[in-house]
Scaffold this motif. Structure first.
Motif, PDB file in Angstrom:
ATOM      1  N   GLY A   1       0.961  -1.559  -0.040  1.00 56.70           N
ATOM      2  CA  GLY A   1      -0.132  -0.239   0.045  1.00 56.70           C
ATOM      3  C   GLY A   1       1.084   1.215   0.238  1.00 56.70           C
ATOM      4  N   LEU A   2       1.520   1.234   0.785  1.00 60.95           N
ATOM      5  CA  LEU A   2       2.826   2.706   1.100  1.00 60.95           C
ATOM      6  C   LEU A   2       3.504   2.191  -0.225  1.00 60.95           C
ATOM      7  CD1 LEU A   2       4.121   2.026   4.047  1.00 60.95           C
ATOM      8  CD2 LEU A   2       2.846   3.491   3.159  1.00 60.95           C
ATOM      9  N   VAL A   3       4.155   1.374  -1.134  1.00 63.95           N
ATOM     10  CA  VAL A   3       4.784   1.201  -2.483  1.00 63.95           C
ATOM     11  C   VAL A   3       3.548   2.210  -3.482  1.00 63.95           C
ATOM     12  CG1 VAL A   3       5.209  -0.454  -4.425  1.00 63.95           C
ATOM     13  CG2 VAL A   3       5.452  -0.810  -2.067  1.00 63.95           C
ATOM     14  N   LYS A   4       2.399   1.638  -3.345  1.00 65.14           N
ATOM     15  CA  LYS A   4       1.525   1.991  -4.355  1.00 65.14           C
ATOM     16  C   LYS A   4       1.439   3.792  -4.102  1.00 65.14           C
ATOM     17  CE  LYS A   4      -2.858   1.867  -7.325  1.00 65.14           C
ATOM     18  NZ  LYS A   4      -3.134   2.859  -7.564  1.00 65.14           N
ATOM     19  N   ASN A   5       1.229   4.329  -2.856  1.00 63.52           N
ATOM     20  CA  ASN A   5       0.912   5.519  -2.526  1.00 63.52           C
ATOM     21  C   ASN A   5       2.007   6.138  -3.275  1.00 63.52           C
ATOM     22  OD1 ASN A   5      -1.362   5.714  -1.346  1.00 63.52           O
ATOM     23  ND2 ASN A   5      -0.986   5.387   0.348  1.00 63.52           N
ATOM     24  N   TYR A   6       3.026   5.733  -3.328  1.00 63.56           N
ATOM     25  CA  TYR A   6       4.442   6.838  -3.387  1.00 63.56           C
ATOM     26  C   TYR A   6       4.632   6.508  -4.465  1.00 63.56           C
ATOM     27  CZ  TYR A   6       9.479   7.300  -3.658  1.00 63.56           C
ATOM     28  OH  TYR A   6      10.686   8.635  -4.879  1.00 63.56           O
ATOM     29  N   CYS A   7       4.643   5.880  -5.386  1.00 57.95           N
ATOM     30  CA  CYS A   7       4.230   5.405  -7.272  1.00 57.95           C
ATOM     31  C   CYS A   7       3.641   6.569  -7.508  1.00 57.95           C
ATOM     32  CB  CYS A   7       4.302   4.659  -7.409  1.00 57.95           C
ATOM     33  SG  CYS A   7       5.258   2.748  -7.125  1.00 57.95           S
ATOM     34  N   ASP A   8       2.144   6.657  -6.463  1.00 54.97           N
ATOM     35  CA  ASP A   8       1.234   7.657  -7.388  1.00 54.97           C
ATOM     36  C   ASP A   8       1.351   8.943  -7.297  1.00 54.97           C
ATOM     37  OD1 ASP A   8      -0.745   5.533  -8.731  1.00 54.97           O
ATOM     38  OD2 ASP A   8      -2.075   5.349  -6.447  1.00 54.97           O
ATOM     39  N   ARG A   9       2.030   9.203  -5.711  1.00 53.05           N
ATOM     40  CA  ARG A   9       2.621  10.365  -5.712  1.00 53.05           C
ATOM     41  C   ARG A   9       3.691  10.996  -6.432  1.00 53.05           C
ATOM     42  NH1 ARG A   9       2.749  13.733  -0.991  1.00 53.05           N
ATOM     43  NH2 ARG A   9       4.433  15.219  -0.621  1.00 53.05           N
ATOM     44  N   TYR A  10       4.327   9.714  -7.615  1.00 54.79           N
ATOM     45  CA  TYR A  10       5.624  11.107  -8.364  1.00 54.79           C
ATOM     46  C   TYR A  10       5.097  10.194  -9.272  1.00 54.79           C
ATOM     47  CZ  TYR A  10       7.449  12.187  -3.444  1.00 54.79           C
ATOM     48  OH  TYR A  10       8.082  13.107  -2.585  1.00 54.79           O
ATOM     49  N   LYS A  11       4.022   9.866  -9.731  1.00 55.28           N
ATOM     50  CA  LYS A  11       4.119   9.523 -10.914  1.00 55.28           C
ATOM     51  C   LYS A  11       4.908   8.292 -11.556  1.00 55.28           C
ATOM     52  CE  LYS A  11       1.814  14.201 -12.050  1.00 55.28           C
ATOM     53  NZ  LYS A  11       1.928  14.593 -11.202  1.00 55.28           N
ATOM     54  N   ILE A  12       5.409   7.596 -10.833  1.00 54.47           N
ATOM     55  CA  ILE A  12       5.954   6.334 -11.746  1.00 54.47           C
ATOM     56  C   ILE A  12       4.714   5.153 -11.739  1.00 54.47           C
ATOM     57  CG2 ILE A  12       7.526   4.699 -10.861  1.00 54.47           C
ATOM     58  CD1 ILE A  12       8.652   6.686  -8.627  1.00 54.47           C
ATOM     59  N   LYS A  13       4.697   4.530 -12.829  1.00 56.99           N
ATOM     60  CA  LYS A  13       3.803   3.727 -13.349  1.00 56.99           C
ATOM     61  C   LYS A  13       4.096   2.320 -12.572  1.00 56.99           C
ATOM     62  CE  LYS A  13       2.458   6.114 -17.897  1.00 56.99           C
ATOM     63  NZ  LYS A  13       2.756   6.054 -19.433  1.00 56.99           N
ATOM     64  N   LEU A  14       3.511   1.606 -11.803  1.00 55.85           N
ATOM     65  CA  LEU A  14       3.344   0.137 -11.607  1.00 55.85           C
ATOM     66  C   LEU A  14       3.113  -0.468 -11.660  1.00 55.85           C
ATOM     67  CD1 LEU A  14       4.525  -1.361  -8.496  1.00 55.85           C
ATOM     68  CD2 LEU A  14       2.739  -0.322  -7.182  1.00 55.85           C
ATOM     69  N   HIS A  15       3.982  -1.413 -12.311  1.00 55.08           N
ATOM     70  CA  HIS A  15       2.869  -2.651 -12.933  1.00 55.08           C
ATOM     71  C   HIS A  15       3.047  -3.673 -12.018  1.00 55.08           C
ATOM     72  CE1 HIS A  15       1.689  -0.513 -16.834  1.00 55.08           C
ATOM     73  NE2 HIS A  15       3.493   0.522 -16.172  1.00 55.08           N
ATOM     74  N   VAL A  16       2.245  -5.006 -11.995  1.00 54.63           N
ATOM     75  CA  VAL A  16       2.362  -6.222 -11.188  1.00 54.63           C
ATOM     76  C   VAL A  16       1.915  -7.553 -12.057  1.00 54.63           C
ATOM     77  CG1 VAL A  16       1.883  -7.909  -9.634  1.00 54.63           C
ATOM     78  CG2 VAL A  16       2.150  -4.710  -9.088  1.00 54.63           C
ATOM     79  N   ASN A  17       2.460  -8.260 -12.594  1.00 58.09           N
ATOM     80  CA  ASN A  17       2.514  -9.655 -13.996  1.00 58.09           C
ATOM     81  C   ASN A  17       2.678 -11.209 -12.526  1.00 58.09           C
ATOM     82  OD1 ASN A  17       2.125 -11.199 -15.441  1.00 58.09           O
ATOM     83  ND2 ASN A  17       4.483 -11.084 -16.591  1.00 58.09           N
ATOM     84  N   SER A  18       1.541 -11.599 -12.207  1.00 56.20           N
ATOM     85  CA  SER A  18       1.786 -12.489 -11.766  1.00 56.20           C
ATOM     86  C   SER A  18       1.083 -14.112 -11.805  1.00 56.20           C
ATOM     87  CB  SER A  18       1.478 -11.966  -9.627  1.00 56.20           C
ATOM     88  OG  SER A  18       2.158 -13.448  -9.378  1.00 56.20           O
ATOM     89  N   LYS A  19       1.562 -14.799 -11.731  1.00 57.27           N
ATOM     90  CA  LYS A  19       1.451 -16.409 -11.745  1.00 57.27           C
ATOM     91  C   LYS A  19       0.864 -17.637 -10.610  1.00 57.27           C
ATOM     92  CE  LYS A  19       1.191 -16.294 -16.972  1.00 57.27           C
ATOM     93  NZ  LYS A  19       1.433 -17.083 -18.455  1.00 57.27           N
ATOM     94  N   LYS A  20       0.629 -17.622 -10.820  1.00 47.66           N
ATOM     95  CA  LYS A  20       0.314 -19.079  -9.409  1.00 47.66           C
ATOM     96  C   LYS A  20       1.413 -20.157  -9.782  1.00 47.66           C
ATOM     97  CE  LYS A  20      -1.805 -19.561  -5.039  1.00 47.66           C
ATOM     98  NZ  LYS A  20      -2.044 -18.890  -4.479  1.00 47.66           N
ATOM     99  N   ASP A  21       1.970 -20.138  -8.498  1.00 45.20           N
ATOM    100  CA  ASP A  21       3.082 -20.697  -8.097  1.00 45.20           C
ATOM    101  C   ASP A  21       3.859 -20.429  -9.490  1.00 45.20           C
ATOM    102  OD1 ASP A  21       2.316 -22.439  -6.547  1.00 45.20           O
ATOM    103  OD2 ASP A  21       0.357 -23.246  -7.686  1.00 45.20           O
ATOM    104  N   LYS A  22       4.388 -19.530 -10.137  1.00 43.49           N
ATOM    105  CA  LYS A  22       5.384 -18.787 -11.439  1.00 43.49           C
ATOM    106  C   LYS A  22       6.099 -18.096 -11.376  1.00 43.49           C
ATOM    107  CE  LYS A  22       3.993 -22.152 -14.369  1.00 43.49           C
ATOM    108  NZ  LYS A  22       4.747 -23.105 -14.760  1.00 43.49           N
ATOM    109  N   GLY A  23       6.067 -17.283 -10.370  1.00 37.49           N
ATOM    110  CA  GLY A  23       6.381 -15.914  -9.377  1.00 37.49           C
ATOM    111  C   GLY A  23       5.895 -14.871 -10.131  1.00 37.49           C
ATOM    112  N   THR A  24       6.155 -13.403  -9.272  1.00 38.71           N
ATOM    113  CA  THR A  24       5.907 -12.484  -9.701  1.00 38.71           C
ATOM    114  C   THR A  24       6.908 -11.440 -10.034  1.00 38.71           C
ATOM    115  OG1 THR A  24       4.291 -13.065  -7.411  1.00 38.71           O
ATOM    116  CG2 THR A  24       4.782 -10.758  -8.338  1.00 38.71           C
ATOM    117  N   THR A  25       6.570 -10.608 -10.786  1.00 43.32           N
ATOM    118  CA  THR A  25       7.326  -9.155 -11.100  1.00 43.32           C
ATOM    119  C   THR A  25       6.415  -7.801 -11.018  1.00 43.32           C
ATOM    120  OG1 THR A  25       8.361 -10.665 -13.032  1.00 43.32           O
ATOM    121  CG2 THR A  25       8.398  -8.653 -12.982  1.00 43.32           C
TER     122      THR A  25
END
Length: 282
Positions: A249-273
């Motif tokens: 939640g803090l990560v997203k708030n910071y990114c929104d504040r400084y116009k940093i685009k936050l992308h999450v790509n994840s698959k079950k049992d495969k990992g997250t980016t």
């Protein structure tokens, strides 16, 4: 929040209360005068208006005073806590460095390295608390720096704490002009989650390319339902995990504040980016 910014905040609230009171009272008086078709002397309107203003100021001050007193106590308490944290951290780090000079046993040295790393993390938490207080004071340190240098700095601190994790790095230079301490906190949170939700021998990939910072793991991953909830405050995908679930939640708030685009790509049992796109940062 500083005393100055706190005064501004309370003054603004007082003004809002005062304006609301005055407008409401004048509307009632006007409506009453209209209904009664009363013809009052001109000075009577001025007297009524003055009395309304005086009453409004008094009500505003009485409404805000308890909150102002509580705020002052909280600010004083926060500063006392910061001071009390700084002293033991510095004491531990200083004495650990002195004791380590006389240690030759390899196992004992490794233990001292762990103590130093853990104490370094405590110092970082101290800085984060100080950062959050200064953020409320609207005194964030905006500076120009290289994101790659910051990642290297964070990894130098974090690697001893995650001795079972293997990090792969491919870092290009990105120059940004934003809050450095806040971004360090963001990077720490993402790396911590990557290790936390990975197998014992975690493999973490950190890449900076085309003004994008990507942090990937091969951990448990998330399904679509979890992806919709990960930025909710206090959300945890597994209730047995330690922590309070506020990091992302803090990560997203910071990114929104400084116009940093936050992308999450994840698959079950495969990992997250998790990817931070700095292309929109001024």
């Amino acid at each position: 929040m500083s005393a100055g910014s706190g005064i501004v905040l309370f003054r603004n609230v007082e003004i809002v209360i005062l304006v609301f009171f005055v407008i409401t009272t004048l509307l009632i008086i006007s409506l009453f005068a209209y209904l009664q078709e009363a013809v009052s002397p001109p000075y009577l309107v001025s007297i009524i208006t003055a009395l309304v203003l005086i009453a409004g100021v008094a009500i505003a001050k009485l409404s805000i005073e308890p909150l102002r007193e509580h705020f002052d106590q909280l600010e004083h308490f926060s500063r006392e806590i910061l001071h009390e944290l700084n002293l033991p951290i510095n004491t531990i780090m200083t004495n650990t460095a002195m004791l380590k000079k006389n240690i030759e046993d390899e196992r004992a040295l490794k233990r001292f390295h762990r103590i130093e790393a853990a104490c370094g993390m405590l110092e970082e938490r101290y800085k984060e608390l100080d950062y959050l207080i200064k953020k409320q004071m609207q005194r964030e340190r905006i500076e120009t720096f290289d994101v790659a240098d910051l990642v290297v700095e964070r990894l130098r601190l974090l690697k001893p704490l995650y001795s079972n994790a293997r990090f792969e790095e491919d870092l290009e230079s990105i120059s940004v002009n934003i809050d450095r301490i806040g971004l360090a906190k963001v990077i720490d949170n993402i790396i911590d989650n990557s290790v936390k939700y990975s197998p014992k021998n975690a493999e973490i990939s950190i890449v900076i390319k085309n003004k994008k910072l990507s942090i990937s793991d091969k951990g448990r991953g998330m399904d679509e339902v979890e992806l919709f909830q990960i930025f909710d405050r206090y959300y945890q995908s597994d209730e047995s995990d330690l922590g309070f679930g506020i990091g992302l939640g803090l990560v997203k708030n910071y990114c929104d504040r400084y116009k940093i685009k936050l992308h999450v790509n994840s698959k079950k049992d495969k990992g997250t980016t998790m990817q931070l796109d700095f292309s929109g940062v001024a």
